[in-house]
Design a protein around this motif. Structure first.
Motif, PDB file in Angstrom:
ATOM      1  N   LEU A  84     -16.882 -18.033 -35.160  1.00  0.00           N
ATOM      2  CA  LEU A  84     -16.972 -17.380 -33.854  1.00  0.00           C
ATOM      3  C   LEU A  84     -16.171 -16.084 -33.904  1.00  0.00           C
ATOM      4  CD1 LEU A  84     -16.339 -20.513 -31.594  1.00  0.00           C
ATOM      5  CD2 LEU A  84     -18.542 -19.530 -32.259  1.00  0.00           C
ATOM      6  N   VAL A  85     -16.796 -14.980 -33.559  1.00  0.00           N
ATOM      7  CA  VAL A  85     -16.153 -13.679 -33.766  1.00  0.00           C
ATOM      8  C   VAL A  85     -14.822 -13.557 -33.026  1.00  0.00           C
ATOM      9  CG1 VAL A  85     -17.442 -12.539 -31.892  1.00  0.00           C
ATOM     10  CG2 VAL A  85     -16.541 -11.180 -33.811  1.00  0.00           C
ATOM     11  N   GLY A  86     -14.751 -14.025 -31.783  1.00  0.00           N
ATOM     12  CA  GLY A  86     -13.502 -13.931 -31.030  1.00  0.00           C
ATOM     13  C   GLY A  86     -12.401 -14.771 -31.640  1.00  0.00           C
ATOM     14  N   ALA A  87     -12.756 -15.970 -32.075  1.00  0.00           N
ATOM     15  CA  ALA A  87     -11.782 -16.856 -32.704  1.00  0.00           C
ATOM     16  C   ALA A  87     -11.282 -16.267 -34.020  1.00  0.00           C
ATOM     17  CB  ALA A  87     -12.413 -18.232 -32.943  1.00  0.00           C
ATOM     18  N   LEU A  88     -12.198 -15.732 -34.805  1.00  0.00           N
ATOM     19  CA  LEU A  88     -11.828 -15.119 -36.080  1.00  0.00           C
ATOM     20  C   LEU A  88     -10.871 -13.944 -35.880  1.00  0.00           C
ATOM     21  CD1 LEU A  88     -15.341 -15.071 -37.795  1.00  0.00           C
ATOM     22  CD2 LEU A  88     -13.350 -16.319 -38.656  1.00  0.00           C
ATOM     23  N   LEU A  89     -11.112 -13.169 -34.825  1.00  0.00           N
ATOM     24  CA  LEU A  89     -10.283 -11.987 -34.565  1.00  0.00           C
ATOM     25  C   LEU A  89      -8.827 -12.352 -34.270  1.00  0.00           C
ATOM     26  CD1 LEU A  89     -12.728  -9.799 -32.462  1.00  0.00           C
ATOM     27  CD2 LEU A  89     -11.630  -9.127 -34.612  1.00  0.00           C
ATOM     28  N   VAL A  90      -8.623 -13.498 -33.644  1.00  0.00           N
ATOM     29  CA  VAL A  90      -7.247 -13.918 -33.351  1.00  0.00           C
ATOM     30  C   VAL A  90      -6.487 -14.145 -34.651  1.00  0.00           C
ATOM     31  CG1 VAL A  90      -5.783 -15.679 -32.283  1.00  0.00           C
ATOM     32  CG2 VAL A  90      -7.883 -14.947 -31.136  1.00  0.00           C
ATOM     33  N   GLY A  91      -7.075 -14.928 -35.557  1.00  0.00           N
ATOM     34  CA  GLY A  91      -6.422 -15.208 -36.831  1.00  0.00           C
ATOM     35  C   GLY A  91      -6.261 -13.966 -37.685  1.00  0.00           C
ATOM     36  N   MET A  92      -7.289 -13.116 -37.698  1.00  0.00           N
ATOM     37  CA  MET A  92      -7.237 -11.899 -38.510  1.00  0.00           C
ATOM     38  C   MET A  92      -6.151 -10.946 -38.010  1.00  0.00           C
ATOM     39  SD  MET A  92      -8.434 -10.233 -41.074  1.00  0.00           S
ATOM     40  CE  MET A  92      -9.991 -11.007 -41.489  1.00  0.00           C
ATOM     41  N   SER A  93      -6.067 -10.758 -36.708  1.00  0.00           N
ATOM     42  CA  SER A  93      -5.049  -9.862 -36.138  1.00  0.00           C
ATOM     43  C   SER A  93      -3.646 -10.378 -36.451  1.00  0.00           C
ATOM     44  CB  SER A  93      -5.234  -9.736 -34.622  1.00  0.00           C
ATOM     45  OG  SER A  93      -6.511  -9.228 -34.311  1.00  0.00           O
ATOM     46  N   PHE A  94      -3.470 -11.676 -36.328  1.00  0.00           N
ATOM     47  CA  PHE A  94      -2.176 -12.297 -36.611  1.00  0.00           C
ATOM     48  C   PHE A  94      -1.813 -12.133 -38.090  1.00  0.00           C
ATOM     49  CE2 PHE A  94       0.752 -16.022 -36.789  1.00  0.00           C
ATOM     50  CZ  PHE A  94       1.547 -15.710 -35.691  1.00  0.00           C
TER      51      PHE A  94
END
Length: 333
Positions: A84-94
């Motif tokens: 899920l793009v939104g979920a992936l973005l959280v982990g990637m940003s972190f």
């Protein structure tokens, strides 16, 4: 060599510390199942928000369990897709924030490779080459693993993934989310030969999969039984459906093993936790002289430990990502 691994591709927030690709120092998983259960499936926006709420605490817990500090980490591994793009973005940003602030390398990891690499953690003796069957909620792959970071896709689903089919059939039967474990549980007391659901093998010699026709056949069966006002034995429906899936998976997998002359098979992904699949594949592997590898139950579902293992093998092969790394919701293997 220690990697801090981050996995947020769907509805599990997970952070792990992995040593040399195979040893778990910590593997913290925060699941959102109870939250999404009331909706009958994962709601992407809610999943993303919950990742944001807990990820900092999950990091703290992972470091405490591993008994190390951030300065002991050599590099960061993070899921870049699919998911899920939104979920992936959280982990990637972190992950990017940690990589930048600690001035250590960042490694983007394919989620599917992570599932395969979970077997390296559970089975210290496993080495390529081998055939991998990846069966999860969103993916179904047959892969020839020729090296630690070398994958050749031989077959894939053309429509529904195995886990997706399980969930849709469970929903049609009125079972709660997640449906896969419920189908497996009912199958243990049902008759797998009660209903002759179709086995879709596609073209001769094809290693691709298709489960949408099987799902439709079950929906038609349920509708016909209701129209006739006949009793539906959901245990038999579940068992017959599960056996139809297993027949197709096993036929193609063991045919590929024979064709490639491989003698090792690794099963990976959330559906690898299914007891029916485990039992039948174990029996057939023994009959055919195939060495079978299946991850521990806690490593079948989404977790950061598997991402850490995959990241390690990418890192030692010389691959590194930049802070410009982007997530890809549809990333292929």
């Amino acid at each position: 060599m220690k990697t801090l691994a981050i996995e947020t591709s769907c509805d599990e927030t997970s952070i792990a510390v992995i040593e040399d690709g195979r040893k778990i120092l910590s593997n913290i998983i925060s699941t959102q199942i109870e939250t999404h259960k009331k909706f009958g499936g994962v709601v992407p926006e809610i999943a993303s928000r919950m990742h944001v709420e807990v990820i900092s605490q999950i990091l703290k817990n992972a470091l405490e369990d591993a008994n190390i500090g951030l300065n002991d980490i050599d590099f960061i591994s993070v899921t870049e897709g699919p998911g899920l793009v939104g979920a992936l973005l959280v982990g990637m940003s972190f992950a990017k924030a940690l990589s930048y602030s600690l001035d250590i390398p960042l490694i983007g990891v394919n989620h599917i490779k992570g599932h395969i690499c979970a077997n390296y953690i559970s089975h210290k003796n496993l080495e390529p080459p081998f055939i991998a069957l990846v069966i999860s909620g969103g993916h179904t792959y047959l892969v020839d693993v020729t090296g630690y970071d070398e994958y050749k896709v031989i077959g894939r689903t053309r429509d529904d993934a195995v886990g997706e089919a399980f969930d849709k059939v469970a929903r049609a039967l009125g079972l709660p989310y997640p449906g896969g474990p419920m189908i497996d549980k009912l199958s243990k007391v049902g008759n797998p030969e009660a209903i002759n659901f179709p086995r879709v093998y596609l073209e001769v010699n094809s290693y691709d999969f298709s489960f949408s026709g099987l799902k439709t056949a079950i929906l038609n069966y349920l509708n016909q039984m209701k129209q006739k006002n006949e009793t539906i034995t959901i245990e038999d429906v579940a068992a017959s459906f599960q056996m139809a899936v297993i027949d197709v998976l096993s036929e193609k997998t063991f045919r590929l093993l024979n064709e490639t002359k491989r003698n090792k098979l690794a099963i990976a992904g959330g559906v690898a936790a299914n007891s029916g699949i485990r039992d039948i594949f174990t029996k057939k592997a023994l009959e055919k002289g195939i060495e079978l590898f299946i991850p521990d139950m806690n490593l079948c579902t989404d977790n950061a430990a598997m991402i850490g293992s995959a990241g390690y093998y990418s890192y030692i092969s010389g691959k590194k990502s930049t802070l410009g790394l982007k997530v890809d919701a549809n990333l292929s293997l």
